[in-house]
Design a protein around this motif. Structure first.
Motif, PDB file in Angstrom:
ATOM      1  N   ALA A 201      -7.977  -4.650  -7.637  1.00 48.56           N
ATOM      2  CA  ALA A 201      -8.065  -3.823  -6.430  1.00 48.56           C
ATOM      3  C   ALA A 201      -9.136  -4.361  -5.479  1.00 48.56           C
ATOM      4  N   ARG A 202     -10.215  -4.832  -6.034  1.00 49.18           N
ATOM      5  CA  ARG A 202     -11.278  -5.405  -5.200  1.00 49.18           C
ATOM      6  C   ARG A 202     -10.754  -6.625  -4.440  1.00 49.18           C
ATOM      7  N   ALA A 203      -9.980  -7.447  -5.125  1.00 41.54           N
ATOM      8  CA  ALA A 203      -9.438  -8.648  -4.489  1.00 41.54           C
ATOM      9  C   ALA A 203      -8.380  -8.300  -3.454  1.00 41.54           C
ATOM     10  N   LEU A 207      -7.876  -7.718   2.068  1.00 40.62           N
ATOM     11  CA  LEU A 207      -6.965  -7.747   3.212  1.00 40.62           C
ATOM     12  C   LEU A 207      -7.323  -6.682   4.234  1.00 40.62           C
ATOM     13  N   VAL A 208      -7.545  -5.440   3.789  1.00 36.77           N
ATOM     14  CA  VAL A 208      -7.837  -4.377   4.752  1.00 36.77           C
ATOM     15  C   VAL A 208      -9.233  -4.531   5.333  1.00 36.77           C
ATOM     16  N   GLU A 209     -10.129  -5.153   4.586  1.00 28.44           N
ATOM     17  CA  GLU A 209     -11.470  -5.406   5.115  1.00 28.44           C
ATOM     18  C   GLU A 209     -11.436  -6.393   6.280  1.00 28.44           C
ATOM     19  N   ALA A 210     -10.417  -7.229   6.307  1.00 31.21           N
ATOM     20  CA  ALA A 210     -10.323  -8.258   7.348  1.00 31.21           C
ATOM     21  C   ALA A 210      -9.663  -7.757   8.623  1.00 31.21           C
ATOM     22  N   LEU A 211      -9.126  -6.540   8.612  1.00 33.96           N
ATOM     23  CA  LEU A 211      -8.405  -6.033   9.781  1.00 33.96           C
ATOM     24  C   LEU A 211      -9.362  -5.653  10.903  1.00 33.96           C
ATOM     25  N   ALA A 220      -3.913  -0.531   8.801  1.00 27.28           N
ATOM     26  CA  ALA A 220      -3.828  -0.730   7.353  1.00 27.28           C
ATOM     27  C   ALA A 220      -2.695   0.127   6.811  1.00 27.28           C
ATOM     28  N   VAL A 221      -1.702  -0.512   6.209  1.00 27.01           N
ATOM     29  CA  VAL A 221      -0.549   0.176   5.633  1.00 27.01           C
ATOM     30  C   VAL A 221      -0.760   0.247   4.131  1.00 27.01           C
ATOM     31  N   LEU A 222      -0.988   1.459   3.616  1.00 20.43           N
ATOM     32  CA  LEU A 222      -1.404   1.621   2.220  1.00 20.43           C
ATOM     33  C   LEU A 222      -0.447   2.525   1.451  1.00 20.43           C
ATOM     34  N   PRO A 227      -3.317   5.300  -6.517  1.00 18.32           N
ATOM     35  CA  PRO A 227      -4.690   5.737  -6.219  1.00 18.32           C
ATOM     36  C   PRO A 227      -5.630   4.596  -5.860  1.00 18.32           C
ATOM     37  N   LEU A 228      -5.484   3.446  -6.517  1.00 21.43           N
ATOM     38  CA  LEU A 228      -6.375   2.325  -6.222  1.00 21.43           C
ATOM     39  C   LEU A 228      -6.117   1.753  -4.834  1.00 21.43           C
ATOM     40  N   VAL A 229      -4.877   1.810  -4.387  1.00 19.68           N
ATOM     41  CA  VAL A 229      -4.569   1.348  -3.036  1.00 19.68           C
ATOM     42  C   VAL A 229      -4.997   2.381  -2.009  1.00 19.68           C
ATOM     43  N   ARG A 230      -4.696   3.623  -2.282  1.00 23.52           N
ATOM     44  CA  ARG A 230      -5.052   4.683  -1.328  1.00 23.52           C
ATOM     45  C   ARG A 230      -6.563   4.700  -1.074  1.00 23.52           C
ATOM     46  N   ALA A 231      -7.348   4.411  -2.096  1.00 22.93           N
ATOM     47  CA  ALA A 231      -8.809   4.411  -1.958  1.00 22.93           C
ATOM     48  C   ALA A 231      -9.298   3.318  -1.023  1.00 22.93           C
ATOM     49  N   MET A 232      -8.463   2.333  -0.736  1.00 19.98           N
ATOM     50  CA  MET A 232      -8.866   1.246   0.160  1.00 19.98           C
ATOM     51  C   MET A 232      -9.050   1.727   1.591  1.00 19.98           C
ATOM     52  N   SER A 233      -8.604   2.929   1.899  1.00 20.76           N
ATOM     53  CA  SER A 233      -8.801   3.466   3.248  1.00 20.76           C
ATOM     54  C   SER A 233     -10.285   3.548   3.599  1.00 20.76           C
TER      55      SER A 233
END
Length: 475
Positions: A201-203, A207-211, A220-222, A227-233
């Motif tokens: 998930a960290r890796a 992608l979303v950090e680079a937006l 960011a389309v999540l 849950p691990l993807v949703r938390a990337m918000s």
């Protein structure tokens, strides 16, 4: 590829021209790394390799029409020489993106990247000229080559981004900064390289950090269902769009199910409208893939009805991914042998059982021809054992495990779960699997063939699909 003079190319890649004729050539064709793909005006990038050195084919490439060679040493024909050819391709790709300024859509995930990328491409090309990653060209070589396929007409670049470790996706986003980034899921693919799902998930979240931030158009389309993807918000300043079957997803599916043939059907809900979708692709996993693609398409202005129409027409653009062939004798072959991980293996087995349900009353059986799932590290035994057990729990009629140690674990899992005798067997290689099935297949049988790419099980599917006097019809 945008046209480039020798001088322009030399400046972009910081190289030195060698053996340039008095009338300098001009790059007007595609950039290729295989001399057999050269077209008039091509730039041939001579990559060094463990077995083959591209520099050895430079003369042939120019003779076949290449305008220039990008090389790390003089090659006796017109060339621009650089220290690192791969780095030069990256620099060239950055130049193309800056020059053309297309909308860059990037996506990543543990499973479904290529299928989703293909769906996004088929949607966006209805809006404007679109270039997308061919197959799984998703690394530091494949990504630049994809970008270099763009020209002045290109409106969208759809880029699949893979990762072998933390930092890889960040490097790819520096090469081609995305405006829209989609993260599909965080599973167990390549867990042997990452160690655990949290590291994956960290890796993927790089992608979303680079937006860019929301006020600069970043989206960011999540996956709302992961849950691990949703938390990337929390890791992005971009505007977040959620897709999934969760009630609060912005783009969601309702009443998702499979048709008797195994194709997904659902009601697509978007903020601007609703439409029913029935896909031509096979497998329940394509519901999530379709929603991710729909979310991207909605962001560029497509209506729900146009999205649904395109999803219904969309087919596989990349080979050996749930590729279904119905033979003249009624045997159905499902070639999903391009790659495999625990998540995609489970989804494929469930699809197999669903597809087999339509022929069960006529005596048809389900066959799972499975091989190794690579790069699972310390989890390899448990994951292969679990897949073997799942095949029994789903009532797959026959399990054929192909290969060595990992195949033995698949077979052992099935037998320990309660499958005995001919219901679960292990064979040594693809040819042995073909010989076994040729002797036992009968009309109405459905055969799934799946393993990691390194196993080469696609030969089982291709051979069986061409049997029955070669009279086949791809669905």
């Amino acid at each position: 590829m945008i046209p480039l003079s020798v001088a322009q190319l030399t400046t972009v890649v910081r190289g030195e021209p060698h053996d340039i004729p008095q009338a300098p050539p001009r790059v007007t064709g595609p950039v290729v790394i295989d001399s057999r793909l050269v077209e008039p005006g091509s730039l041939f990038a001579a990559l060094p390799g463990d077995r083959v050195d591209g520099h050895d084919f430079a003369e042939r490439a120019v003779a076949d029409g290449a305008a220039l060679v990008l090389a790390s040493r003089p090659v006796g024909v017109p060339a621009v020489v650089v220290d690192d050819v791969v780095a030069a391709l990256s620099a060239l790709a950055r130049h193309v993106v800056r020059t053309l300024d297309p909308t860059v859509v990037a996506l990543t995930g543990s499973a479904g990247k290529t299928s989703t990328k293909d769906l996004i491409a088929q949607l966006l090309r209805r809006v404007g000229p679109t270039v997308w990653t061919p197959g799984s060209f998703n690394n530091e070589i494949g990504l630049p080559l994809t970008v270099l396929g763009a020209d002045e007409t290109t409106r969208f670049l759809v880029l699949e981004m893979g990762a072998r470790g933390v930092g890889h996706i960040r490097s790819l986003t520096e090469l081609t900064p995305p405006k829209v980034g989609a993260v599909l899921n965080v599973g167990t693919a390549h867990i042997g390289e990452f160690g655990d799902r949290e590291t994956i998930a960290r890796a993927k979240g790089e992608l979303v950090e680079a937006l860019p931030p929301a006020d600069e158009g970043g989206v960011a389309v999540l996956n709302a269902d992961d849950p691990l993807v949703r938390a990337m918000s929390e890791r992005t300043g971009a505007r977040v769009v959620l897709f999934g079957e969760a009630e609060n997803a912005d783009i969601r599916a309702e009443n998702a199910r499979l048709t008797p043939e195994g194709c997904p059907t659902f009601a697509l809900r978007t903020p601007t409208g609703c439409a029913d979708v029935t896909m031509r692709l096979y497998g329940e996993h394509h519901v999530s893939n379709a929603l991710a693609a729909a979310a991207v398409a909605h962001e560029v202005g497509m209506s729900a009805s146009d999205i649904a129409e395109t999803l219904a027409e969309a087919g596989p653009l990349s080979k050996w991914r749930m590729e279904v062939t119905e033979r003249a004798d009624g045997v159905v072959i499902v070639n999903d042998a391009y790659n495999a991980n625990p998540d995609s293996m489970r989804a494929a087995l469930r699809t197999l059982v669903h597809m087999g349900g339509a022929t069960k009353d006529e005596g048809g059986r389900t066959w799972a021809v499975l091989g190794e799932m690579a790069e699972l590290g310390d989890d390899a035994f448990a994951e292969h054992d679990a897949v073997g057990r799942l095949a029994v729990r789903l009532n797959v009629n026959r399990l054929v495990s192909v290969g060595g140690r990992e195949a033995a674990w698949l077979d052992m899992g099935a037998k320990n779960e309660g499958s005995w005798g001919e219901e679960s067997v292990r064979v040594s290689d693809a040819q042995a699997a073909v010989e076994l099935l040729r002797g036992q297949l009968r009309p109405g049988d459905v055969v799934l063939v799946k393993a990691s790419r390194s196993v080469g099980l696609e030969q089982v599917a291709l051979t069986l699909a061409a049997d029955a006097d070669g009279e086949v019809a791809a669905r």
